[in-house]
Scaffold this active site. Structure first.
Site, PDB file in Angstrom:
ATOM      1  CG  ASP A  73      -9.389   0.196   5.527  1.00  0.00           C
ATOM      2  OD1 ASP A  73      -8.885   0.268   4.506  1.00  0.00           O
ATOM      3  OD2 ASP A  73      -8.510  -0.034   6.641  1.00  0.00           O
ATOM      4  CE  LYS A 114      -3.871  -2.460   2.431  1.00  0.00           C
ATOM      5  NZ  LYS A 114      -4.189  -2.838   3.680  1.00  0.00           N
ATOM      6  CD  GLN A 165      -3.365  -4.334   6.660  1.00  0.00           C
ATOM      7  OE1 GLN A 165      -2.944  -2.713   6.141  1.00  0.00           O
ATOM      8  NE2 GLN A 165      -3.664  -5.843   6.604  1.00  0.00           N
TER       9      GLN A 165
END
Ligand code: NDP
Length: 289
Positions: free
Chosen positions: A123, A56, A100
């Site tokens: 997210d 990412k 994460q």
């Protein structure tokens, strides 16, 4: 044989579009230093999570997003994580924050996700953003479901009025995919581990999106001739290679289009994270395009 959707190629196109968009914004008066910033938080040493974060961050650099990597030890307390999130919430150069997952067992994801400012929740997992999705209001959508929708749209096949079956009901994938399809006027059935006669549901579907994580859970001969198939699932085969949920070799001959694993939804998930970050940066800095 159906069209195999090339997620890598579509992701490249999305990334190129974002790169050009950032360049155009920088041409606006007074914005020559404009740059979206994405903070990643990695807790512990899980090699897969480390690899995802580094993918990412690399993708960020390629399009002109500044990555701010933060690593905490596996023993970090919830208070330490919340303190870090609070600092990132306040930073004007950080427009998106990514925690994460999965987290070490002693940390509870829901309360940590709630600590992220909803307008920095790239997210799309904060209850505010999930609630907005349920209500059909504008908000940040989760990246993998956005990637799924992008793949379906690239196939060129209509969604409206189609019978869609989503297998999996997680907050990360299954539920938001079902809601996004419903918003686009599909008739949606959500299946899960307690569904009886999964095969019968799949056989009726014009569109199947599966997010289980079990190799060959969706048999190829269940797929209707001419259906669309999007495979989100990831598991490891006996040789260590990545496998989807769908029995690909058989399904691809029946489907009108199908996404492979790897090379389908995965690359688009990362591209959509970048897109969400650019969008949050634009909103936070009042960019008009
Ligand atoms: P979860 O484990 O949270 O959810 C899995 C879902 O599958 C659950 O709803 C479960 O039902 C359902 N399920 C399990 N077994 C069966 C079965 N035999 N038949 C029907 N449904 C079943 O996983 P996630 O949603 O987070 O992820 C799903 C998959 O997608 C994983 O393989 C993950 O690695 C992959 N993934 C891929 C991404 C990508 O970018 N390519 C991104 C995110 C995830 P129940 O609710 O009843 O337990």
């Amino acid at each position: 044989m159906g069209v195999v959707l090339d997620g890598k190629q579509y992701a490249r196109t999305v990334r190129q579009g974002l790169k050009e968009r950032i360049a155009r914004i920088r041409h606006q008066p007074g914005r020559q230093d404009w740059q979206p910033g994405l903070a990643t938080i990695l807790i512990g040493e899980d090699p897969a999570s480390r690899a995802y974060v580094s993918t990412k961050e690399k993708a960020c650099r390629e399009v002109g997003i500044a990555p701010f990597g933060h690593c905490l030890p596996a023993t970090a307390s919830a208070d330490e994580v919340v303190t870090l999130i609070g600092r990132l919430n306040a930073r004007p150069d950080v427009h998106g924050i990514l925690l994460q997952l999965p987290l070490p067992d002693h940390l509870e994801p829901a309360s940590l996700i709630e600590a992220i400012r909803p307008d920095k929740d790239v997210d799309g997992l904060h209850p505010v953003n999930q609630g907005r999705l349920v209500l059909g209001q504008d908000g940040i959508r989760p990246c993998t479901p956005l990637g799924v929708m992008h793949l379906i749209d690239q196939s060129g096949m209509a969604i409206e009025g189609k019978r869609a079956v989503v297998v999996g009901r997680s907050n990360l994938v299954g539920k938001p995919v079902a809601l996004l399809l419903l918003q686009r006027n599909a008739t949606v059935t959500t299946c899960h581990s307690q569904t009886t006669n999964l095969a019968d549901h799949i056989r009726q579907a014009d569109l199947v999106v599966t997010a289980i994580g079990q190799q060959n859970a969706i048999r190829g001969d269940w797929i209707r001739e001419g259906a669309g198939v999007i495979d989100v699932g990831i598991s490891r085969g006996s040789d260590g290679s990545l496998k989807g949920d769908v029995e690909f070799a058989i399904a691809k001959d029946r489907a009108a289009y199908i996404s492979p694993v790897p090379g389908g939804v995965g690359p688009l998930t990362v591209a959509m994270l970048l897109a969400n970050t650019v969008q949050t940066a634009e909103r936070q800095t009042n960019v008009r395009m």
